[in-house]
Design a protein around this motif. Structure first.
Motif, PDB file in Angstrom:
ATOM      1  N   SER A  53       0.853  -1.331  -0.019  1.00 44.54           N
ATOM      2  CA  SER A  53      -0.062   0.010  -0.151  1.00 44.54           C
ATOM      3  C   SER A  53       0.855   1.357  -0.099  1.00 44.54           C
ATOM      4  O   SER A  53       0.164   2.367  -0.059  1.00 44.54           O
ATOM      5  N   ARG A  54       2.156   1.003   0.118  1.00 50.70           N
ATOM      6  CA  ARG A  54       2.940   2.347   0.195  1.00 50.70           C
ATOM      7  C   ARG A  54       2.992   3.248  -1.059  1.00 50.70           C
ATOM      8  O   ARG A  54       2.809   4.605  -0.825  1.00 50.70           O
ATOM      9  N   ASN A  55       2.833   2.742  -1.882  1.00 53.74           N
ATOM     10  CA  ASN A  55       2.957   3.402  -3.415  1.00 53.74           C
ATOM     11  C   ASN A  55       1.746   3.756  -3.952  1.00 53.74           C
ATOM     12  O   ASN A  55       1.480   4.231  -5.022  1.00 53.74           O
ATOM     13  N   LEU A  56       0.382   3.422  -3.143  1.00 53.34           N
ATOM     14  CA  LEU A  56      -0.810   3.807  -3.713  1.00 53.34           C
ATOM     15  C   LEU A  56      -1.383   4.944  -3.203  1.00 53.34           C
ATOM     16  O   LEU A  56      -1.692   4.899  -1.746  1.00 53.34           O
ATOM     17  N   PRO A  57      -1.308   6.171  -3.648  1.00 56.87           N
ATOM     18  CA  PRO A  57      -1.506   7.384  -3.191  1.00 56.87           C
ATOM     19  C   PRO A  57      -2.732   7.639  -2.593  1.00 56.87           C
ATOM     20  O   PRO A  57      -3.055   8.445  -1.737  1.00 56.87           O
ATOM     21  N   HIS A  58      -3.887   6.928  -2.957  1.00 57.82           N
ATOM     22  CA  HIS A  58      -5.110   7.050  -2.519  1.00 57.82           C
ATOM     23  C   HIS A  58      -5.714   5.967  -1.569  1.00 57.82           C
ATOM     24  O   HIS A  58      -6.934   5.971  -1.405  1.00 57.82           O
ATOM     25  N   ILE A  59      -4.686   5.121  -1.314  1.00 56.28           N
ATOM     26  CA  ILE A  59      -5.115   4.153  -0.046  1.00 56.28           C
ATOM     27  C   ILE A  59      -4.330   4.303   1.050  1.00 56.28           C
ATOM     28  O   ILE A  59      -3.161   4.627   1.123  1.00 56.28           O
ATOM     29  N   HIS A  60      -5.129   4.564   1.943  1.00 56.61           N
ATOM     30  CA  HIS A  60      -4.450   4.564   3.403  1.00 56.61           C
ATOM     31  C   HIS A  60      -4.999   3.367   4.334  1.00 56.61           C
ATOM     32  O   HIS A  60      -6.082   3.245   4.442  1.00 56.61           O
ATOM     33  N   VAL A  61      -3.845   2.928   4.954  1.00 58.09           N
ATOM     34  CA  VAL A  61      -4.024   1.541   5.756  1.00 58.09           C
ATOM     35  C   VAL A  61      -3.481   2.181   7.208  1.00 58.09           C
ATOM     36  O   VAL A  61      -2.529   2.656   7.382  1.00 58.09           O
ATOM     37  N   LEU A  62      -4.409   1.735   8.340  1.00 53.90           N
ATOM     38  CA  LEU A  62      -4.135   1.816   9.521  1.00 53.90           C
ATOM     39  C   LEU A  62      -4.587   0.790  10.247  1.00 53.90           C
ATOM     40  O   LEU A  62      -5.652   0.036   9.972  1.00 53.90           O
ATOM     41  N   PRO A  63      -4.135   0.328  11.481  1.00 54.69           N
ATOM     42  CA  PRO A  63      -4.594  -0.637  12.486  1.00 54.69           C
ATOM     43  C   PRO A  63      -5.905  -0.021  13.004  1.00 54.69           C
ATOM     44  O   PRO A  63      -6.277   1.437  12.971  1.00 54.69           O
ATOM     45  N   ARG A  64      -6.610  -0.915  13.740  1.00 56.38           N
ATOM     46  CA  ARG A  64      -7.799  -0.438  14.067  1.00 56.38           C
ATOM     47  C   ARG A  64      -7.784   0.849  15.236  1.00 56.38           C
ATOM     48  O   ARG A  64      -8.596   1.687  15.344  1.00 56.38           O
ATOM     49  N   GLN A  65      -6.586   0.771  15.735  1.00 58.00           N
ATOM     50  CA  GLN A  65      -6.433   2.153  16.752  1.00 58.00           C
ATOM     51  C   GLN A  65      -6.470   3.152  16.094  1.00 58.00           C
ATOM     52  O   GLN A  65      -6.702   4.209  16.804  1.00 58.00           O
ATOM     53  N   GLY A  66      -6.230   3.324  14.948  1.00 50.79           N
ATOM     54  CA  GLY A  66      -6.170   4.567  14.034  1.00 50.79           C
ATOM     55  C   GLY A  66      -7.510   4.902  13.311  1.00 50.79           C
ATOM     56  O   GLY A  66      -7.568   5.967  12.555  1.00 50.79           O
ATOM     57  N   MET A  67      -8.582   3.927  13.675  1.00 52.41           N
ATOM     58  CA  MET A  67      -9.702   4.478  13.273  1.00 52.41           C
ATOM     59  C   MET A  67     -10.421   5.787  13.753  1.00 52.41           C
ATOM     60  O   MET A  67     -10.319   6.235  14.728  1.00 52.41           O
ATOM     61  N   ASN A  68     -10.853   6.626  12.447  1.00 55.39           N
ATOM     62  CA  ASN A  68     -11.102   8.233  12.938  1.00 55.39           C
ATOM     63  C   ASN A  68     -12.108   8.501  11.679  1.00 55.39           C
ATOM     64  O   ASN A  68     -12.105   8.042  10.743  1.00 55.39           O
ATOM     65  N   VAL A  69     -12.682   9.673  12.308  1.00 59.02           N
ATOM     66  CA  VAL A  69     -14.065  10.135  11.326  1.00 59.02           C
ATOM     67  C   VAL A  69     -13.332  10.637  10.100  1.00 59.02           C
ATOM     68  O   VAL A  69     -13.799  10.608   8.997  1.00 59.02           O
ATOM     69  N   TYR A  70     -12.344  11.602  10.240  1.00 55.88           N
ATOM     70  CA  TYR A  70     -11.761  12.358   9.067  1.00 55.88           C
ATOM     71  C   TYR A  70     -11.573  11.428   7.844  1.00 55.88           C
ATOM     72  O   TYR A  70     -11.870  11.718   6.609  1.00 55.88           O
ATOM     73  N   ASP A  71     -10.708  10.391   8.140  1.00 51.89           N
ATOM     74  CA  ASP A  71     -10.173   9.316   7.128  1.00 51.89           C
ATOM     75  C   ASP A  71     -11.519   8.855   6.659  1.00 51.89           C
ATOM     76  O   ASP A  71     -11.209   8.296   5.672  1.00 51.89           O
TER      77      ASP A  71
END
Length: 213
Positions: free
Chosen positions: A173-191
């Motif tokens: 996922s590093r080189n995919l500009p429109h894909i943002h990957v986070l563990p569930r601790q990073g779940m947030n409304v903005y993203d």
């Protein structure tokens, strides 16, 4: 599909878009009514927390030198001056300039939790939420992940994994500009709102269904 006792069924897919059963989730978490004002408050709070607040200009006491009167008080025909550090002199200080500060502000925890439920419900209602059984790839190849997402019609996505993200997913996922990957601790409304699609693992859906109910 609506079930009993305020629950609904959500289909679970594999990364290959194959059926992997379904899970029961609470309507209060994944089918509540979204309010634009609540979502806007939380997005504004998140963005304020991220601001550096590092803008700063020199005040009168920060200018080196210039402590002596530039000319005598009277008899020169010019206006009296106490220091060339004053804002109206070239090289002088800035009057009422920005200072380093925090832009963060307080927001009630219940409002933040409510907004997260609303954001999840909004994506569910729009049918832009995919629940995967496992977030993993056999190879850490960007082309492979892009191909799998393209097959699902996904071009912009916030992908939420479990406690940790599979190493191959991180690499791919590093080189995919429109894909943002986070563990569930990073779940947030903005993203959730910033990306067109929400992709979340089955385990994380059950986790949020439990803590947000």
């Amino acid at each position: 599909m609506i079930g009993v006792m305020g629950k609904m069924k959500v289909a679970v897919k594999t990364i290959l878009n194959e059926d992997a059963g379904s899970i029961d989730v609470r309507e209060s978490v994944f089918a509540c009514e979204a309010r634009e004002d609540i979502l806007a408050r939380v997005v504004r709070w998140q963005q304020a927390q991220r601001r550096q607040g590092s803008r700063r200009t020199k005040g009168r006491g920060d200018i080196v030198g210039g402590k002596k009167k530039p000319w005598r008080q009277k008899g020169t025909g010019r206006a009296r001056q106490g220091s060339i550090n004053a804002p109206h002199f070239r090289g002088g200080s800035k009057a009422f300039g920005p200072v380093m500060r925090s832009h963060g502000h307080q927001l009630n925890k219940n409002i933040r939790r409510l907004a997260l439920r609303m954001a999840l419900s909004l994506r569910m209602k729009q049918e832009k939420m995919f629940v995967w059984d496992v977030l993993a790839l056999e190879e850490g190849k960007t082309a492979l992940l892009a191909k799998r997402l393209r097959a699902l019609g996904i071009t912009s996505a916030f992908i939420v994994g479990d406690d940790t993200i599979h190493e191959n997913i991180q690499r791919a996922s590093r080189n995919l500009p429109h894909i943002h990957v986070l563990p569930r601790q990073g779940m947030n409304v903005y993203d959730i709102l910033h990306k067109d699609t929400l992709v979340i693992t089955k385990q994380s859906v059950q986790h949020f269904d439990s803590i947000l109910s």
